[in-house]
Motif scaffolding. Structure first.
Motif, PDB file in Angstrom:
ATOM      1  N   LEU A 303     -76.362   0.904 -23.829  1.00 14.09           N
ATOM      2  CA  LEU A 303     -76.274   0.387 -22.738  1.00 14.09           C
ATOM      3  C   LEU A 303     -77.357   0.974 -21.559  1.00 14.09           C
ATOM      4  O   LEU A 303     -77.498   2.069 -21.403  1.00 14.09           O
ATOM      5  CB  LEU A 303     -74.958   0.631 -22.160  1.00 14.09           C
ATOM      6  CG  LEU A 303     -73.635   0.109 -22.960  1.00 14.09           C
ATOM      7  CD1 LEU A 303     -72.387   0.815 -22.378  1.00 14.09           C
ATOM      8  CD2 LEU A 303     -73.691  -1.098 -23.038  1.00 14.09           C
ATOM      9  N   PHE A 304     -78.113   0.056 -20.863  1.00 10.56           N
ATOM     10  CA  PHE A 304     -79.095   0.228 -20.060  1.00 10.56           C
ATOM     11  C   PHE A 304     -78.300   0.816 -18.723  1.00 10.56           C
ATOM     12  O   PHE A 304     -77.344   0.108 -18.173  1.00 10.56           O
ATOM     13  CB  PHE A 304     -79.989  -0.734 -19.536  1.00 10.56           C
ATOM     14  CG  PHE A 304     -81.009  -0.405 -18.460  1.00 10.56           C
ATOM     15  CD1 PHE A 304     -82.038   0.271 -18.400  1.00 10.56           C
ATOM     16  CD2 PHE A 304     -80.855  -0.960 -17.295  1.00 10.56           C
ATOM     17  CE1 PHE A 304     -82.867   0.752 -17.645  1.00 10.56           C
ATOM     18  CE2 PHE A 304     -81.747  -0.928 -16.303  1.00 10.56           C
ATOM     19  CZ  PHE A 304     -82.727   0.076 -16.552  1.00 10.56           C
ATOM     20  N   LYS A 305     -78.742   1.835 -18.041  1.00  9.05           N
ATOM     21  CA  LYS A 305     -78.263   2.449 -16.761  1.00  9.05           C
ATOM     22  C   LYS A 305     -79.117   1.898 -15.581  1.00  9.05           C
ATOM     23  O   LYS A 305     -79.869   2.607 -15.212  1.00  9.05           O
ATOM     24  CB  LYS A 305     -78.313   4.066 -16.916  1.00  9.05           C
ATOM     25  CG  LYS A 305     -77.589   4.565 -18.042  1.00  9.05           C
ATOM     26  CD  LYS A 305     -77.452   5.999 -17.915  1.00  9.05           C
ATOM     27  CE  LYS A 305     -77.007   6.922 -19.234  1.00  9.05           C
ATOM     28  NZ  LYS A 305     -77.611   6.277 -20.442  1.00  9.05           N
ATOM     29  N   LEU A 306     -78.591   0.605 -15.165  1.00  6.76           N
ATOM     30  CA  LEU A 306     -79.039  -0.196 -13.864  1.00  6.76           C
ATOM     31  C   LEU A 306     -78.889   0.964 -12.700  1.00  6.76           C
ATOM     32  O   LEU A 306     -80.084   0.839 -11.714  1.00  6.76           O
ATOM     33  CB  LEU A 306     -78.475  -1.313 -13.987  1.00  6.76           C
ATOM     34  CG  LEU A 306     -78.862  -2.143 -12.824  1.00  6.76           C
ATOM     35  CD1 LEU A 306     -80.473  -2.558 -12.945  1.00  6.76           C
ATOM     36  CD2 LEU A 306     -78.278  -3.509 -12.708  1.00  6.76           C
ATOM     37  N   GLN A 307     -77.746   1.509 -12.638  1.00  7.15           N
ATOM     38  CA  GLN A 307     -77.674   2.337 -11.196  1.00  7.15           C
ATOM     39  C   GLN A 307     -78.676   3.469 -11.083  1.00  7.15           C
ATOM     40  O   GLN A 307     -78.957   3.715 -10.275  1.00  7.15           O
ATOM     41  CB  GLN A 307     -76.227   2.695 -11.220  1.00  7.15           C
ATOM     42  CG  GLN A 307     -75.504   1.773 -10.341  1.00  7.15           C
ATOM     43  CD  GLN A 307     -75.932   0.986  -9.362  1.00  7.15           C
ATOM     44  OE1 GLN A 307     -76.516  -0.064  -9.316  1.00  7.15           O
ATOM     45  NE2 GLN A 307     -75.777   1.324  -8.304  1.00  7.15           N
ATOM     46  N   ARG A 308     -78.881   3.901 -12.283  1.00 11.23           N
ATOM     47  CA  ARG A 308     -79.735   5.013 -12.380  1.00 11.23           C
ATOM     48  C   ARG A 308     -81.122   4.602 -11.893  1.00 11.23           C
ATOM     49  O   ARG A 308     -81.830   5.311 -11.125  1.00 11.23           O
ATOM     50  CB  ARG A 308     -79.717   5.486 -13.924  1.00 11.23           C
ATOM     51  CG  ARG A 308     -80.741   6.679 -14.046  1.00 11.23           C
ATOM     52  CD  ARG A 308     -80.019   8.169 -13.817  1.00 11.23           C
ATOM     53  NE  ARG A 308     -81.106   9.116 -13.700  1.00 11.23           N
ATOM     54  CZ  ARG A 308     -81.258  10.213 -14.687  1.00 11.23           C
ATOM     55  NH1 ARG A 308     -80.731  10.320 -15.691  1.00 11.23           N
ATOM     56  NH2 ARG A 308     -82.253  11.301 -14.572  1.00 11.23           N
ATOM     57  N   ALA A 309     -81.528   3.341 -12.657  1.00  8.70           N
ATOM     58  CA  ALA A 309     -82.838   2.727 -11.892  1.00  8.70           C
ATOM     59  C   ALA A 309     -82.886   2.696 -10.495  1.00  8.70           C
ATOM     60  O   ALA A 309     -84.056   2.892  -9.911  1.00  8.70           O
ATOM     61  CB  ALA A 309     -83.112   1.657 -12.701  1.00  8.70           C
ATOM     62  N   VAL A 310     -81.725   2.288  -9.940  1.00  6.13           N
ATOM     63  CA  VAL A 310     -81.730   1.988  -8.404  1.00  6.13           C
ATOM     64  C   VAL A 310     -81.765   3.401  -7.831  1.00  6.13           C
ATOM     65  O   VAL A 310     -82.689   3.570  -6.609  1.00  6.13           O
ATOM     66  CB  VAL A 310     -80.317   1.424  -7.940  1.00  6.13           C
ATOM     67  CG1 VAL A 310     -80.281   1.328  -6.640  1.00  6.13           C
ATOM     68  CG2 VAL A 310     -80.437  -0.171  -8.507  1.00  6.13           C
TER      69      VAL A 310
END
Ligand code: GUN
Ligand code: ZN
Length: 438
Positions: A303-310
């Motif tokens: 699962l990609f951590k989209l919030q981490r990228a933000v």
């Protein structure tokens, strides 16, 4: 100059909805008019305001119960893998051996490649995707075939020849020197020609020697403006293999960093298992991630951590990653993205999903000067979405009380049937055959 005006609900983004209040991130016009001249956006406003200003020679297309938004951008896809989409049973490394490499061998034949390229572009446009960043195969002729097909349709496309000099079948390997020379010739032939752009494309660190990666970096230095496109940290067995192959590298990303492959036009697909320092380097170099949820689920990658990228300030675009992704549809990709974020405890708004598919994607591949929203002067790539494409969608969208709800329904229930028409540089390049929806 003749104006072509399109009357519809119109939505486009101005900012990332995670970085500004959501209502400031987009513009939505309930009875809007999008005016196109010479393949570019000439005006966007309310129909009431703009209709009286249209010249008498202007044409008006009435899409009043439909939603127009910028064309979708697929920041990571493999055109040669169209024919092996939905191949059963394997995770990444076995999947490459069993299905991908044998398929890609066929692209030594330029006629074969040309035929697949045409059908691939048909499929993209049927799904509302007007720009994609595309892997070819190791064969330079696969990229000639792709660019020739995209040029004929006047599409904004990025493509590159795969660099792969080890850990692959012999007929799919180049050498560092051949890869360099072929890429250079392709850049000189295609990059910046019309709407086409070139991406230096090492497949992933396991299939390139350090010498080959260094020459990829040399190509980028010698050709400013060219893109870089590869895979990073998709699967745990892959990450462990890179540690063995590059003992001197700090981590997976460092195998690319040492070769000078990071930067504002660099895209790394997947990025599921990153270390803290890798996040930091991606942010510091303004590199981008292609978030490919359908593929990540299909290959069981994670699962990609989209919030981490933000939070880290790393650019993100959406990718289907066909053939590991089991759909060409960016709408279906939004649905998978939403579900992966649910599993990660992150509620992804449909505004974020549509932002990633349009302006966010454009920023991630450094094409936001040309595409991604309806700022005056941008290229007129847009899609006409039908919220009542199927009986279920019609039933559900009639019960929507807000734009958020309508966009969410489109993202959760939509697919190619929801794409009524697709326009590129102002020309209609796909019109739905209505028999498909019944
Ligand atoms: N890693 C290296 N090659 C590939 C590929 O073709 N697809 C995916 N999903 N990952 C890769
Ligand atoms: Zn891929």
């Amino acid at each position: 100059m003749t104006s072509h005006a399109y009357r519809a609900r119109v939505l486009h983004f101005l900012h990332d909805p995670d970085l500004v209040p959501i209502e400031d991130s987009y513009e939505y016009i309930e009875d809007g008019l999008l005016v196109i001249e010479d393949g570019r956006v000439a005006a966007l406003g309310s129909a009431q305001q703009l209709l009286p200003e249209l010249g008498s020679e202007a044409t008006i297309t009435d899409y009043r119960d439909k939603l127009i938004c910028p064309g979708f951008i697929d920041t990571h896809i493999h055109y040669p893998q169209k024919e092996m989409i939905a191949s059963y049973g394997e995770q990444l490394l076995q999947w490459l051996e069993t299905y991908t490499f044998p398929t890609e061998t066929q692209f030594a034949d330029e006629d074969y490649a040309a035929a697949v390229a045409e059908r691939f572009l048909d499929e993209l446009l049927r799904h509302g995707t007007t720009t994609a960043q595309v892997f070819g195969t190791v064969h330079a002729q696969s990229v000639d075939a792709f660019f020739a097909a995209a040029e004929q349709r006047d599409l904004r496309m990025i493509c590159g020849k795969v660099l792969m000099d080890r850990n692959a079948p012999e007929e799919l390997r180049d050498t560092p020197e051949e890869g360099y020379a072929d890429s250079k010739r392709l850049i000189e032939t295609w990059h910046g020609r019309g709407r086409l752009r070139y991406a230096v494309t090492p497949r992933f660190a396991p299939t390139s020697s350090p010498e080959q990666l260094a020459l990829a970096g040399k190509l980028l230095t010698e050709h400013p403006g060219v893109h870089m496109h590869t895979h990073l940290s998709e699967n745990l067995a892959e990450v462990a293999w890179v540690k063995e192959l590059f003992p001197e590298a700090k981590h997976y990303l460092d195998s690319y960093d040492r070769a000078g492959l990071l930067g504002e036009r660099s895209t790394f697909a997947h990025c599921i298992h990153l270390e803290n320092d890798e996040w930091q380097r991606l942010a510091d170099t303004n590199s981008a991630i292609a978030f490919c949820p359908a593929s990540n689920l299909f290959l069981g990658s994670g699962l990609f951590k989209l919030q981490r990228a933000v939070h880290e300030g790393v650019k993100v675009g959406l990718g289907t990653d066909v053939g590991a992704g089991n759909t060409f549809s960016i709408l279906e990709t939004m649905a998978d993205a939403y579900k992966t974020q649910q599993l990660d405890g992150n509620r992804m708004t449909p505004f974020k999903a549509f932002y990633l598919a349009t302006l966010g994607g454009a920023h991630s591949i450094d094409c936001h000067q040309h595409i991604g929203n309806f700022a005056v002067g941008k290229e007129a790539d847009f899609v006409v979405l039908d919220p009542a494409a199927t009986p279920l969608m019609e039933y559900r969208s009639e019960r929507c009380d807000s734009l958020l709800e309508l966009l969410f329904v489109l993202a959760m229930l939509g697919d190619d049937r929801s794409i009524l028409a697709t326009y590129a540089a102002g020309a209609c390049v796909h019109q739905r055959d209505n028999s498909e929806t019944t």
